[in-house]
Design a protein around this motif. Sequence first.
Motif, PDB file in Angstrom:
ATOM      1  N   ILE A 196       0.323  -1.251   0.475  1.00  0.00           N
ATOM      2  CA  ILE A 196       0.593  -0.513  -0.001  1.00  0.00           C
ATOM      3  C   ILE A 196       0.914   1.232  -0.055  1.00  0.00           C
ATOM      4  N   ASP A 197       0.579   2.271  -0.553  1.00  0.00           N
ATOM      5  CA  ASP A 197       1.098   3.128  -0.932  1.00  0.00           C
ATOM      6  C   ASP A 197       0.803   4.809  -0.524  1.00  0.00           C
ATOM      7  N   TYR A 198       0.523   4.754   0.777  1.00  0.00           N
ATOM      8  CA  TYR A 198      -0.035   5.957   1.496  1.00  0.00           C
ATOM      9  C   TYR A 198      -0.049   7.372   0.638  1.00  0.00           C
ATOM     10  N   ILE A 199      -0.649   7.900  -0.224  1.00  0.00           N
ATOM     11  CA  ILE A 199      -0.785   9.443  -0.789  1.00  0.00           C
ATOM     12  C   ILE A 199      -1.047  10.570   0.030  1.00  0.00           C
ATOM     13  N   ASN A 200      -2.266  10.733   0.402  1.00  0.00           N
ATOM     14  CA  ASN A 200      -3.487  11.776   1.084  1.00  0.00           C
ATOM     15  C   ASN A 200      -3.757  10.930   2.695  1.00  0.00           C
ATOM     16  N   GLN A 201      -4.038  11.189   3.908  1.00  0.00           N
ATOM     17  CA  GLN A 201      -4.611  12.052   4.343  1.00  0.00           C
ATOM     18  C   GLN A 201      -6.364  11.898   4.537  1.00  0.00           C
ATOM     19  N   SER A 202      -7.040  11.053   5.154  1.00  0.00           N
ATOM     20  CA  SER A 202      -8.288  11.186   5.220  1.00  0.00           C
ATOM     21  C   SER A 202      -8.610  11.185   6.619  1.00  0.00           C
ATOM     22  N   PHE A 203     -10.482  11.898   6.876  1.00  0.00           N
ATOM     23  CA  PHE A 203     -10.136  12.033   7.855  1.00  0.00           C
ATOM     24  C   PHE A 203     -11.818  12.150   9.003  1.00  0.00           C
ATOM     25  N   GLU A 204     -11.913  11.700   9.884  1.00  0.00           N
ATOM     26  CA  GLU A 204     -14.012  11.460  10.743  1.00  0.00           C
ATOM     27  C   GLU A 204     -14.401  11.792   9.662  1.00  0.00           C
ATOM     28  N   GLY A 205     -15.585  10.994   9.482  1.00  0.00           N
ATOM     29  CA  GLY A 205     -17.079  11.453   8.497  1.00  0.00           C
ATOM     30  C   GLY A 205     -16.663  11.846   6.524  1.00  0.00           C
ATOM     31  N   GLN A 206     -15.575  11.891   6.185  1.00  0.00           N
ATOM     32  CA  GLN A 206     -15.364  11.852   4.997  1.00  0.00           C
ATOM     33  C   GLN A 206     -15.934  10.398   3.504  1.00  0.00           C
ATOM     34  N   ILE A 207     -15.589  10.232   2.728  1.00  0.00           N
ATOM     35  CA  ILE A 207     -16.798   9.601   1.743  1.00  0.00           C
ATOM     36  C   ILE A 207     -15.356   8.470   1.318  1.00  0.00           C
ATOM     37  N   LEU A 208     -14.717   7.869   1.733  1.00  0.00           N
ATOM     38  CA  LEU A 208     -14.218   7.006   0.995  1.00  0.00           C
ATOM     39  C   LEU A 208     -14.416   6.285  -0.393  1.00  0.00           C
ATOM     40  N   ASP A 209     -14.059   6.256  -1.942  1.00  0.00           N
ATOM     41  CA  ASP A 209     -15.058   5.285  -2.543  1.00  0.00           C
ATOM     42  C   ASP A 209     -13.686   4.698  -3.169  1.00  0.00           C
ATOM     43  N   ILE A 210     -13.634   2.982  -3.482  1.00  0.00           N
ATOM     44  CA  ILE A 210     -12.280   2.183  -3.328  1.00  0.00           C
ATOM     45  C   ILE A 210     -13.053   1.494  -4.885  1.00  0.00           C
ATOM     46  N   TYR A 211     -12.223   1.169  -5.959  1.00  0.00           N
ATOM     47  CA  TYR A 211     -11.709   0.982  -7.171  1.00  0.00           C
ATOM     48  C   TYR A 211     -10.364  -0.118  -7.201  1.00  0.00           C
ATOM     49  N   LYS A 212     -11.031  -1.299  -7.677  1.00  0.00           N
ATOM     50  CA  LYS A 212      -9.695  -2.279  -7.619  1.00  0.00           C
ATOM     51  C   LYS A 212     -10.319  -3.091  -8.936  1.00  0.00           C
ATOM     52  N   LYS A 213      -9.524  -3.844  -9.076  1.00  0.00           N
ATOM     53  CA  LYS A 213      -9.618  -4.636 -11.155  1.00  0.00           C
ATOM     54  C   LYS A 213      -8.657  -5.874 -10.661  1.00  0.00           C
ATOM     55  N   SER A 214      -8.675  -6.959 -11.184  1.00  0.00           N
ATOM     56  CA  SER A 214      -7.800  -8.226 -11.174  1.00  0.00           C
ATOM     57  C   SER A 214      -6.386  -8.315 -12.194  1.00  0.00           C
ATOM     58  N   VAL A 215      -5.755  -7.997 -12.146  1.00  0.00           N
ATOM     59  CA  VAL A 215      -4.973  -8.615 -13.253  1.00  0.00           C
ATOM     60  C   VAL A 215      -4.025  -9.860 -13.089  1.00  0.00           C
ATOM     61  N   GLU A 216      -4.257 -11.208 -13.909  1.00  0.00           N
ATOM     62  CA  GLU A 216      -3.423 -12.340 -13.740  1.00  0.00           C
ATOM     63  C   GLU A 216      -3.904 -12.788 -11.889  1.00  0.00           C
ATOM     64  N   ASN A 217      -2.716 -12.848 -11.447  1.00  0.00           N
ATOM     65  CA  ASN A 217      -2.804 -13.061 -10.330  1.00  0.00           C
ATOM     66  C   ASN A 217      -2.818 -12.352  -8.379  1.00  0.00           C
ATOM     67  N   LYS A 218      -3.008 -11.003  -8.832  1.00  0.00           N
ATOM     68  CA  LYS A 218      -3.433  -9.693  -8.470  1.00  0.00           C
ATOM     69  C   LYS A 218      -4.209  -8.837  -8.630  1.00  0.00           C
ATOM     70  N   ASP A 219      -4.913  -8.129  -7.577  1.00  0.00           N
ATOM     71  CA  ASP A 219      -5.777  -6.947  -7.995  1.00  0.00           C
ATOM     72  C   ASP A 219      -5.095  -5.721  -7.356  1.00  0.00           C
ATOM     73  N   ILE A 220      -5.006  -4.936  -8.100  1.00  0.00           N
ATOM     74  CA  ILE A 220      -4.846  -3.507  -8.629  1.00  0.00           C
ATOM     75  C   ILE A 220      -6.125  -2.993  -7.421  1.00  0.00           C
ATOM     76  N   PHE A 221      -5.851  -2.157  -6.241  1.00  0.00           N
ATOM     77  CA  PHE A 221      -6.907  -0.819  -5.484  1.00  0.00           C
ATOM     78  C   PHE A 221      -5.812   0.563  -5.782  1.00  0.00           C
ATOM     79  N   GLU A 222      -7.009   1.371  -5.660  1.00  0.00           N
ATOM     80  CA  GLU A 222      -6.503   2.321  -5.321  1.00  0.00           C
ATOM     81  C   GLU A 222      -7.956   3.753  -4.058  1.00  0.00           C
ATOM     82  N   ILE A 223      -7.591   4.194  -3.265  1.00  0.00           N
ATOM     83  CA  ILE A 223      -9.328   4.586  -2.886  1.00  0.00           C
ATOM     84  C   ILE A 223      -8.939   6.076  -2.851  1.00  0.00           C
ATOM     85  N   LYS A 224     -10.208   6.205  -3.472  1.00  0.00           N
ATOM     86  CA  LYS A 224     -10.103   8.014  -3.160  1.00  0.00           C
ATOM     87  C   LYS A 224     -10.441   8.880  -2.458  1.00  0.00           C
TER      88      LYS A 224
END
Length: 240
Positions: A196-224
């Motif tokens: 996991i690569d921590y890019i920015n902070q998030s805080f109480e009350g914020q809505i986080l959207d989770i994205y992912k996709k399977s590529v061969e034997n791994k899942d790539i993900f991002e939270i925005k």
Amino acid sequence: MKLIRNRKLDASLCDTKVRIAVLGALQIVEDAITEMMSKQKIDGVTTQEKYGAVWVFTKNRLVFLNEAKWTDDLEIECFMATKSLVKMNAQTIIKKGDSDVAYSTVEMCALDQKAEKIRKVSEVGIDESIQFYGSKYDANFSKNAQIELDKVDSVKVRSTNIDFCHHTNNIEYIRFLLNTYTVEELENSIIKEIEIDYINQSFEGQILDIYKKSVENKDIFEIKCQEKPIVKGEIVFGGR
């Protein structure tokens, strides 16, 4: 210094098959790093009080090598591995007998709370008294694949997701992510690695959207959060 701790694998650290869980291993790593740094008086609480800065994880790579089960006797070894001008790496190794169960490499930096800028490690108590031992395992972090991901969930950051810095605790992002899988998927698809690569902070009350996709034997993900990237990474599936 190197921190060495002996403990049993408690039930709270296990998954539905009473194996060491991803979240359980991450909790062991977080506890080991904070204790190791506390013993050297360079922990986040001390750094906040003395220098007005807090340590934040910027990357974490957790790799499982062997299995551990409920009540197994474990040895936890944690030490500062490497440093640069503004970053340090800590490595934690979870052992069972003569076998290494898992290891984690965490990259961290000191964030000035008022200026919200990264401080040099030499400005926050990292001097010649702090020992660095090098990495037992490869500490290189992979580059996140740049592919289009599918939105799979949205979550609201709650009070119990917040740590003493008043931002979302690093482990909570993995909890949000793992909750996008079913119990059956987690039981039958063994997680070999997670980064996991921590890019920015998030805080109480914020809505986080989770994205992912399977590529061969791994899942790539991002939270925005409102299209701003918060964390990125990948989960690799395979045997242990």
